[in-house]
Write a protein that holds these residues in place. Structure first.
Motif, mmCIF file in Angstrom:
data_model
loop_
_atom_site.group_PDB
_atom_site.id
_atom_site.type_symbol
_atom_site.label_atom_id
_atom_site.label_comp_id
_atom_site.label_asym_id
_atom_site.label_seq_id
_atom_site.Cartn_x
_atom_site.Cartn_y
_atom_site.Cartn_z
ATOM 1 N N ALA A 344 27.835 17.979 26.566
ATOM 2 C CA ALA A 344 28.894 18.117 27.569
ATOM 3 C C ALA A 344 29.836 19.250 27.195
ATOM 4 C CB ALA A 344 29.653 16.799 27.716
ATOM 5 N N VAL A 345 30.181 19.341 25.919
ATOM 6 C CA VAL A 345 31.064 20.420 25.469
ATOM 7 C C VAL A 345 30.386 21.770 25.656
ATOM 8 C CG1 VAL A 345 32.185 21.446 23.444
ATOM 9 C CG2 VAL A 345 32.400 18.996 23.878
ATOM 10 N N GLU A 346 29.084 21.838 25.378
ATOM 11 C CA GLU A 346 28.369 23.103 25.574
ATOM 12 C C GLU A 346 28.406 23.525 27.042
ATOM 13 O OE1 GLU A 346 24.328 25.222 24.045
ATOM 14 O OE2 GLU A 346 24.059 23.293 25.065
ATOM 15 N N LEU A 347 28.233 22.594 27.951
ATOM 16 C CA LEU A 347 28.300 22.923 29.377
ATOM 17 C C LEU A 347 29.694 23.411 29.767
ATOM 18 C CD1 LEU A 347 26.196 19.999 30.901
ATOM 19 C CD2 LEU A 347 25.605 22.436 30.951
ATOM 20 N N LEU A 348 30.709 22.786 29.188
ATOM 21 C CA LEU A 348 32.078 23.212 29.481
ATOM 22 C C LEU A 348 32.353 24.604 28.916
ATOM 23 C CD1 LEU A 348 33.971 19.860 28.810
ATOM 24 C CD2 LEU A 348 33.618 20.942 31.040
ATOM 25 N N THR A 349 31.902 24.870 27.699
ATOM 26 C CA THR A 349 32.102 26.213 27.146
ATOM 27 C C THR A 349 31.334 27.246 27.968
ATOM 28 O OG1 THR A 349 30.285 25.921 25.544
ATOM 29 C CG2 THR A 349 32.510 25.365 24.806
ATOM 30 N N ASN A 350 30.163 26.866 28.447
ATOM 31 C CA ASN A 350 29.391 27.728 29.342
ATOM 32 C C ASN A 350 30.202 28.029 30.610
ATOM 33 O OD1 ASN A 350 25.830 27.665 30.226
ATOM 34 N ND2 ASN A 350 27.411 29.128 30.765
ATOM 35 N N LEU A 351 30.848 27.002 31.150
ATOM 36 C CA LEU A 351 31.675 27.181 32.347
ATOM 37 C C LEU A 351 32.818 28.149 32.084
ATOM 38 C CD1 LEU A 351 32.470 26.422 35.256
ATOM 39 C CD2 LEU A 351 33.693 24.444 34.315
ATOM 40 N N TRP A 352 33.455 28.042 30.927
ATOM 41 C CA TRP A 352 34.589 28.933 30.619
ATOM 42 C C TRP A 352 34.108 30.370 30.435
ATOM 43 C CZ3 TRP A 352 36.679 25.528 32.809
ATOM 44 C CH2 TRP A 352 36.997 24.255 32.343
ATOM 45 N N ILE A 353 32.940 30.558 29.838
ATOM 46 C CA ILE A 353 32.418 31.922 29.694
ATOM 47 C C ILE A 353 32.082 32.497 31.067
ATOM 48 C CG2 ILE A 353 30.595 33.349 28.670
ATOM 49 C CD1 ILE A 353 30.442 31.189 26.413
ATOM 50 N N LYS A 354 31.521 31.664 31.936
ATOM 51 C CA LYS A 354 31.269 32.122 33.300
ATOM 52 C C LYS A 354 32.593 32.439 34.004
ATOM 53 C CE LYS A 354 27.899 32.302 35.295
ATOM 54 N NZ LYS A 354 26.958 33.462 35.458
ATOM 55 N N THR A 355 33.606 31.647 33.754
ATOM 56 C CA THR A 355 34.911 31.856 34.386
ATOM 57 C C THR A 355 35.480 33.228 34.023
ATOM 58 O OG1 THR A 355 35.381 29.483 34.440
ATOM 59 C CG2 THR A 355 37.271 30.958 34.564
ATOM 60 N N ILE A 356 35.278 33.651 32.776
ATOM 61 C CA ILE A 356 35.828 34.942 32.345
ATOM 62 C C ILE A 356 35.039 36.106 32.934
ATOM 63 C CG2 ILE A 356 34.513 35.392 30.218
ATOM 64 C CD1 ILE A 356 38.328 35.619 30.494
ATOM 65 N N THR A 357 33.850 35.836 33.496
ATOM 66 C CA THR A 357 33.085 36.926 34.121
ATOM 67 C C THR A 357 33.706 37.375 35.434
ATOM 68 O OG1 THR A 357 31.587 35.466 35.373
ATOM 69 C CG2 THR A 357 30.925 36.049 33.116
ATOM 70 N N ILE A 358 34.479 36.510 36.066
ATOM 71 C CA ILE A 358 35.165 36.895 37.305
ATOM 72 C C ILE A 358 36.270 37.881 36.970
ATOM 73 C CG2 ILE A 358 36.632 36.066 39.181
ATOM 74 C CD1 ILE A 358 35.073 33.500 39.183
ATOM 75 N N ASN A 359 36.354 38.949 37.725
ATOM 76 C CA ASN A 359 37.351 39.973 37.424
ATOM 77 C C ASN A 359 37.990 40.469 38.710
ATOM 78 O OD1 ASN A 359 38.874 41.569 35.727
ATOM 79 N ND2 ASN A 359 37.110 42.463 34.684
ATOM 80 N N LYS A 360 39.149 41.055 38.541
ATOM 81 C CA LYS A 360 39.902 41.551 39.699
ATOM 82 C C LYS A 360 40.593 42.848 39.321
ATOM 83 C CE LYS A 360 43.638 40.285 42.900
ATOM 84 N NZ LYS A 360 44.420 39.189 43.482
ATOM 85 N N ILE A 361 40.408 43.849 40.150
ATOM 86 C CA ILE A 361 41.117 45.114 39.943
ATOM 87 C C ILE A 361 42.250 45.204 40.953
ATOM 88 C CG2 ILE A 361 39.513 46.413 41.430
ATOM 89 C CD1 ILE A 361 39.974 48.795 39.477
ATOM 90 N N ARG A 362 43.396 45.611 40.464
ATOM 91 C CA ARG A 362 44.587 45.750 41.296
ATOM 92 C C ARG A 362 45.025 47.210 41.281
ATOM 93 N NH1 ARG A 362 44.733 41.040 38.216
ATOM 94 N NH2 ARG A 362 45.506 39.148 39.226
ATOM 95 N N SER A 363 45.826 47.591 42.257
ATOM 96 C CA SER A 363 46.433 48.923 42.211
ATOM 97 C C SER A 363 47.281 49.016 40.945
ATOM 98 C CB SER A 363 47.312 49.148 43.440
ATOM 99 O OG SER A 363 48.438 48.280 43.400
ATOM 100 N N TRP A 364 47.529 50.226 40.480
ATOM 101 C CA TRP A 364 48.305 50.363 39.247
ATOM 102 C C TRP A 364 49.715 49.802 39.424
ATOM 103 C CZ3 TRP A 364 47.924 50.108 34.470
ATOM 104 C CH2 TRP A 364 48.949 50.520 33.606
ATOM 105 N N SER A 365 50.310 49.982 40.584
ATOM 106 C CA SER A 365 51.662 49.444 40.796
ATOM 107 C C SER A 365 51.650 47.920 40.748
ATOM 108 C CB SER A 365 52.226 49.930 42.129
ATOM 109 O OG SER A 365 51.398 49.547 43.214
#
Length: 837
Positions: A344-365
């Motif tokens: 269960a912990v391995e699945l949760l750590t897998n979920l958190w690693i997948k979560t960090i794959t999401i990214n967002k670019i914003r304007s510099w301001s």
């Protein structure tokens, strides 16, 4: 904290026999514990360690795929009602975007062509994208890489979006008198019109227990009841049809991964083949059907979390009370012996690693307000059940363990504190804090639940709240967008405008009439009276800006999936922006609380009471940024000859409470755009979760009466100004507790910084736990979080980033990798006061 002071707090905690028992239990447990922090929670499994390394080693690129597919759908369906066009857009993306399955993962689903690549959302804004294409790799922080091919793809689609984006229409919708405040940086709301809303947690509990099929069934039932001769029912019809298109698209997306896993299984070794076959089986089932196992539930949650951020790139999309809705699956699987805690912990750590794959670019301001490219995806644990009992369960502990093992800035972990939290659980929380990842943060049931109930929230719903994004709070699956973050008001800049007679000192533009220049004022009461008038007027302008943004988001970019998964949009046939949620309260964010406090205290004492500085001398020194011998002399007085916020000084603290109350009293007068359209509430409240806006807003603010130099960062959240809180952590907590917390439902963000050595001994943990309990139980604090890192480490990381790739710091209400931050934000964190216990 001295031994005598510690004993005082412990005595206070023995306020009743129940608390006495708990603290005695803590003492016994901490006295006998022998585990070491380094391996306290164990290590990632070999495969997850490899997956984590692979993800973190991947450069963040800009991805044009979503932008191209979105443009394609908008062009093809220009004649369709908007809500249908949005659904068809998402369908086109989910059916045609690139998909892949990493070799180490057990959970599948990707946001862009590559992990950590950031998609572009052209329907919100394209001007800054095109203008900054050649600058992404040259940024001082939040660097993104981009290929020439991607640049060309984005330039090719840009003409279609010229004057055709949410940002274009949003800025045009703001009345000119209010837009002036936006343009001058006094009131900022860029994030609202250049990206999606989010700041929400959908009903994951319903998704995993009933499946999307239950939503489909209900939508079809609602469709059958409509009378299409009624135009309102016709509008509902389009929303329902859009929901059905979206649900079908999600099923198609899941099936694509199921088929990919099946295809990859044919060439995999035996162990991986079995895993891929299981992935294929699960994705044929969830999230359309209900989940029956812990693994199925986690996969379903991830796919929905992912698609919500493909639909709209709004940040602070949170997982809600995961330990509450997922624990029944865990307990059932453990009882059936179909899973182990380790798995269960391995699945949760897998979920958190997948979560960090999401990214967002914003304007510099905009990046300057959200340094570290955060998504603020919050997971909430602990707190109380709807029956008012301690909600900590087995999964609460495993979630702590999984976050500790992955050591990532996402998810943003929040613990709901209440007086009944056991010593054992508090100990586990402090062990995670010691790791120096800035987590968990604590939110206080004892203040938040009563505040919710007083605003009309049903008691059971109030007991089921979760953190959303940073420190803001809402009821998962029942609350509308933007429980905080609508706009930012720069309190110290407002003060400088007042001192300049209603004229913005930087642009020389007059913003309000009838304000006497500070040099002509004869008393502090005159200044405060001017503050009362001006902050109320500026608050009104902030509401106008927020309403314009909300109106355009409602008419331009309805989010079909997010609305469908929030009660009771389907029942009302309305999207979230139309008033579909059960509850709808919002807040803006007020920046520079401590600077305002220290400025008012300096003016009151040094100018009007002791008359050590004349009004003219102070204003001239500020205009010249305290240059010259006289300027330095005045700055020294401002910095060191008057009490400061954060030291439990009533003469200072009460001034900012009075000033803040002017804003709070005014903002509640103005309902939001959903008021009277269905939701309970539809009103506004205050919030101090200024994220990293203190740096960006400081860049546009002249020198201030607290002795702060021009263009330097403002104080963050409701935390004291750097190095001004000299009386220790207990004084800070007592100061913050004096704020009108019950009215600042948008969040009272308090960052504290200690060195690792401060928590090195077992007795130190007990001190921290005692301090936390005192802050929450007796002082009724709202929130607190800790940076556990030394100044020396931060300076070395700044000089030698290659040695500290995994160094995580708490920026504001979120954590980020130190190395991705701009130097200005790094410097701001380095300069924060280091406390001892």
């Amino acid at each position: 904290m001295s031994r005598s002071l510690f004993l005082y707090f412990r005595t206070k905690l023995y306020y009743n026999s129940y608390e006495n028992i708990k603290m005695n239990g803590a003492i016994k447990m901490l006295a006998t514990e022998t585990k070491k922090t380094e391996n306290y929670f164990g290590d990632l499994t070999k495969r997850m360690a490899h997956f984590r390394e692979e993800v973190l080693s991947t450069k963040p690129y800009v991805c044009a795929e979503r932008a191209v597919l979105t443009t394609e759908a908008y062009k093809e369906h220009q004649d369709k009602p908007l809500v249908l066009k949005r659904a068809l857009m998402l369908k086109n993306i989910l059916e045609n975007m690139s998909i892949f399955i990493e070799k180490d993962t057990l959970i599948v689903g990707n946001q862009a062509k590559n992990n950590r690549s950031a998609p572009i959302f052209p329907e919100y804004a394209m001007d800054w994208v095109v203008n900054e294409l050649d600058e992404f790799e040259k940024r001082d922080g939040d660097v993104f890489y981009i290929t020439e091919e991607t640049k060309e793809e984005l330039r090719n689609i840009a003409p279609f979006w010229y004057h055709n984006t949410t940002k274009d229409r949003g800025l045009a919708a703001i009345p000119s008198a209010s837009k002036l405040f936006y343009d001058l940086g006094i009131i900022k709301a860029e994030g609202n019109i250049t990206s999606g809303d989010a700041h929400i947690a959908v009903s994951y509990e319903t998704v995993i227990n009933e499946g999307l099929i239950s939503y489909e069934k209900r939508v079809k039932e609602m469709l059958a009841t409509l009378d299409l001769t009624n135009v309102e029912d016709m509008k509902k019809m389009y929303f329902y049809e859009a929901t059905l298109i979206t649900l079908e698209a999600i099923q198609t997306f899941a099936t694509r991964f199921s088929e990919l896993a099946l295809a990859q299984a044919k060439t995999a070794d035996t162990k991986r083949m079995e895993e891929l076959l299981e992935i294929s089986r699960i994705l044929k089932k969830v999230p359309y059907q209900k989940a029956d196992t812990f693994y199925e539930a986690v996969q379903a949650i991830w796919l929905i979390q992912l698609i919500l951020q493909i639909e709209s790139n709004g940040h602070s999309l949170s997982y809600g009370r995961m330990d509450q809705y997922l624990n029944p699956f865990l307990e059932r699987d453990l009882a059936n012996k179909t899973i182990t805690e380790e798995k269960a912990v391995e699945l949760l750590t897998n979920l958190w690693i997948k979560t960090i794959t999401i990214n967002k670019i914003r304007s510099w301001s905009h990046t300057q307000f959200s340094a570290g490219s955060p998504l603020y995806q919050n997971v909430t644990i602990a707190g109380q059940t709807t029956e008012k009992k301690d909600a900590v369960n087995r999964l609460s502990y495993l979630l702590l363990k999984s976050v500790a093992q992955t050591k990532l800035p996402q998810p943003n972990l929040t613990v709901r504190y209440h007086a009944g939290l056991t010593p054992e659980f508090m100990n586990e929380c402090v062990e995670v804090i010691k790791l120096g990842i800035g987590m968990p943060a604590f939110n206080n049931d004892e203040i938040i639940i009563p505040s919710f109930i007083s605003r009309g929230i049903d008691e059971k719903d109030a007991y089921n709240y979760s953190a959303i994004g940073c420190v803001e709070t809402a009821v998962p699956g029942k609350w509308g967008y933007r429980c905080t973050g609508m706009s930012f008001i720069n309190f110290p800049k407002v003060l400088t405008i007042i001192m300049n007679g209603g004229v913005d000192p930087k642009s020389k533009v007059k913003l309000i009439d009838g304000i006497k220049p500070f040099s002509e004022m004869k008393s502090y009461d005159e200044l405060f009276a001017a503050w009362d008038v001006v902050i109320r007027d500026f608050t009104r302008h902030s509401v106008i800006i927020e309403n314009a943004c909300d109106w355009v988001l409602e008419t331009d970019v309805p989010d079909v999936l997010c609305s469908a998964l929030t009660q009771d949009c389907i029942g009302r046939g309305k999207t979230l922006k139309e008033g579909g949620a059960v509850y709808d309260f919002i807040s803006g964010l007020q920046v520079g609380i401590a600077n305002l406090a220290d400025s008012l205290a300096a003016i009151k004492k040094l100018v009007f009471e002791e008359k050590k500085i004349t009004p003219t001398e102070l204003w001239e020194a500020m205009k010249n940024d305290f240059a010259g011998e006289k300027g330095k002399e005045i700055q020294e007085l401002l910095l060191y000859s008057v009490g400061k916020y954060g030291n439990d000084d009533d003469s200072v603290d009460q001034l900012v409470v009075d000033a803040y109350n002017c804003y709070i009293d005014e903002v509640v007068k103005y309902p939001n755009t959903r008021f009277g359209r269905g939701p309970i509430g539809g009103t506004r409240y205050a919030g101090t979760s200024s994220i990293s806006a203190n740096v960006g807003q400081g860049h546009g603010t002249m020198a201030t009466p607290d002795g702060r130099n021009a263009w330097t960062p403002l104080a963050e959240g409701c935390s004291p100004t750097h190095a001004m809180d000299t009386n220790g952590p207990t004084a800070v907590l007592k100061t913050v507790a004096k704020l009108p917390t019950k009215d600042i439902t948008g969040g009272v963000l308090l960052n504290q910084k200690v060195t690792p050595q401060v928590l090195a001994k077992e007795e130190d943990k007990l001190k921290l736990i005692a301090l936390l309990r005192t802050f929450f139980n007796r002082l009724h604090g709202y929130h607190i979080q800790y940076n556990v890192v030394s100044r020396e480490t931060l300076l070395d990381a700044q000089a030698h980033p290659e040695r500290h790739r995994d160094l995580i710091v708490r920026v504001a209400g979120y954590s980020a990798f130190f190395n991705v931050l701009s130097k200005a934000t790094q410097d701001d964190i380095i300069e924060r006061t280091e406390h001892t216990l």
